[in-house]
Design an enzyme around this catalytic site. Structure first.
Site, PDB file in Angstrom:
ATOM      1  N   GLY A 166      39.278  47.597  36.739  1.00  0.00           N
ATOM      2  CA  GLY A 166      37.969  47.154  36.279  1.00  0.00           C
ATOM      3  C   GLY A 166      37.783  45.687  36.577  1.00  0.00           C
ATOM      4  N   GLN A 182      34.542  37.303  35.083  1.00  0.00           N
ATOM      5  CA  GLN A 182      35.782  36.944  35.795  1.00  0.00           C
ATOM      6  C   GLN A 182      35.516  36.318  37.162  1.00  0.00           C
ATOM      7  OE1 GLN A 182      37.397  41.071  34.923  1.00  0.00           O
ATOM      8  NE2 GLN A 182      39.292  39.901  34.970  1.00  0.00           N
ATOM      9  N   CYS A 235      45.480  41.991  32.904  1.00  0.00           N
ATOM     10  CA  CYS A 235      44.160  41.462  33.268  1.00  0.00           C
ATOM     11  C   CYS A 235      44.290  40.668  34.552  1.00  0.00           C
ATOM     12  CB  CYS A 235      43.624  40.571  32.141  1.00  0.00           C
ATOM     13  SG  CYS A 235      41.990  39.888  32.470  1.00  0.00           S
ATOM     14  N   LEU A 236      43.342  40.873  35.465  1.00  0.00           N
ATOM     15  CA  LEU A 236      43.373  40.136  36.733  1.00  0.00           C
ATOM     16  C   LEU A 236      43.215  38.628  36.492  1.00  0.00           C
ATOM     17  CD1 LEU A 236      41.197  42.550  38.901  1.00  0.00           C
ATOM     18  CD2 LEU A 236      43.687  42.246  39.005  1.00  0.00           C
ATOM     19  N   HIS A 253      37.969  46.604  27.260  1.00  0.00           N
ATOM     20  CA  HIS A 253      38.514  45.348  27.814  1.00  0.00           C
ATOM     21  C   HIS A 253      37.420  44.603  28.596  1.00  0.00           C
ATOM     22  CE1 HIS A 253      41.916  43.217  30.150  1.00  0.00           C
ATOM     23  NE2 HIS A 253      40.851  43.001  30.914  1.00  0.00           N
ATOM     24  N   GLU A 254      36.652  45.350  29.410  1.00  0.00           N
ATOM     25  CA  GLU A 254      35.597  44.708  30.224  1.00  0.00           C
ATOM     26  C   GLU A 254      34.444  44.217  29.357  1.00  0.00           C
ATOM     27  OE1 GLU A 254      36.703  44.084  32.930  1.00  0.00           O
ATOM     28  OE2 GLU A 254      38.134  45.709  33.244  1.00  0.00           O
ATOM     29  N   HIS A 271      35.264  40.930  27.980  1.00  0.00           N
ATOM     30  CA  HIS A 271      35.048  39.828  28.934  1.00  0.00           C
ATOM     31  C   HIS A 271      33.603  39.334  28.870  1.00  0.00           C
ATOM     32  CE1 HIS A 271      38.758  39.312  31.201  1.00  0.00           C
ATOM     33  NE2 HIS A 271      38.831  40.595  31.541  1.00  0.00           N
TER      34      HIS A 271
HETATM   35  O1  GNR Z   1      43.403  46.125  36.432  1.00  0.00           O
HETATM   36  C1  GNR Z   1      43.418  46.124  35.201  1.00  0.00           C
HETATM   37  N1  GNR Z   1      44.271  46.956  34.556  1.00  0.00           N
HETATM   38  C2  GNR Z   1      44.234  47.159  33.201  1.00  0.00           C
HETATM   39  C3  GNR Z   1      45.311  47.827  32.638  1.00  0.00           C
HETATM   40  C4  GNR Z   1      45.339  48.081  31.283  1.00  0.00           C
HETATM   41  C5  GNR Z   1      44.289  47.687  30.506  1.00  0.00           C
HETATM   42  C6  GNR Z   1      43.212  47.019  31.040  1.00  0.00           C
HETATM   43  C7  GNR Z   1      43.179  46.750  32.389  1.00  0.00           C
HETATM   44  S1  GNR Z   1      41.805  45.951  33.066  1.00  0.00           S
HETATM   45  C8  GNR Z   1      42.553  45.192  34.467  1.00  0.00           C
HETATM   46  C9  GNR Z   1      41.499  44.554  35.344  1.00  0.00           C
HETATM   47  C10 GNR Z   1      40.801  43.449  34.576  1.00  0.00           C
HETATM   48  O2  GNR Z   1      41.299  42.401  34.311  1.00  0.00           O
HETATM   49  N2  GNR Z   1      39.602  43.707  34.150  1.00  0.00           N
HETATM   50  O3  GNR Z   1      38.947  42.802  33.413  1.00  0.00           O
HETATM   51 NI    NI Z   2      40.450  41.616  32.428  1.00  0.00          NI
END
Ligand code: GNR
Ligand code: NI
Length: 171
Positions: free
Chosen positions: A46, A51, A92-93, A134-135, A138
């Site tokens: 995601g 980001q 998270c990236l 999670h998104e 953000h």
């Molecule tokens: O790539 C992603 N993997 C992930 C793994 C477990 C829980 C959430 C994520 S989201 C993350 C990509 C990201 O940072 N999205 O904001």
């Molecule tokens: Ni993230």
């Protein structure tokens, strides 16, 4: 299409609250396409516009095994969540190479607009439920490390500041 630069924690811009998209026009479709390219290149499941330093309510996701099921959510709203909670390991990236457990709703329903500006509803469970929560965090300026203890968060901050100093990126 273009691959965009991903902000890294503790960049203060990650705490910006995104504003709703007024109209899903060509500019937004270009942003969506660039975000998808960026997400796939980074092998993420995601990506939120926050980001890539765009503070508008846009999310892209793909939690399929085959990496060929892109989902676009513009102006997402969580309209239902399970009482049941679940703890899962998150990454998270924007927080590279850091993984830790976070408790979230086991399943959620989200209403959003798609790439064409059409409304739709999505029921998510498993990884998709983790990812969409999670998104959406953000977009509210919240990074998953904020669920961890202050001690863990400070250690992560120090580690990433050191890494940024030792491995500068030209951005
Ligand atoms: O790539 C992603 N993997 C992930 C793994 C477990 C829980 C959430 C994520 S989201 C993350 C990509 C990201 O940072 N999205 O904001
Ligand atoms: Ni993230």
């Amino acid at each position: 299409m273009a691959c965009l630069n991903i902000l890294r924690y503790p960049d203060p811009r990650l705490h910006t609250v995104a504003r709703p998209v007024a109209a899903v026009d060509e500019r937004i479709r270009r942003l969506v396409d660039d975000m998808l390219e960026t997400m796939y290149a980074a092998e993420g499941v995601g990506l939120a516009a926050t980001q890539v330093d765009v503070h508008e309510c846009v999310i892209v996701m793909d939690t399929s095994e085959t990496r060929d099921h892109p989902i676009v959510l513009v102006n997402p709203e969580q309209i239902w969540q399970s009482e049941e909670m679940r703890v899962a390991e998150e990454g998270c990236l924007s927080v590279p190479a850091i993984y830790d457990k976070v408790e979230r709703h086991a399943s959620v329903k989200v209403r959003a607009l798609d790439r064409q500006g059409e409304g739709f509803e999505m029921h998510a469970e498993g990884l998709a439920a983790v990812c969409v929560q999670h998104e959406m965090d953000h977009l509210r300026g919240k990074v998953f490390v904020e669920y961890l203890s202050a001690l863990k968060r400070d250690r992560i901050r120090t580690k990433l500041l050191k890494k940024a100093r030792d491995e500068p990126r030209d951005d």
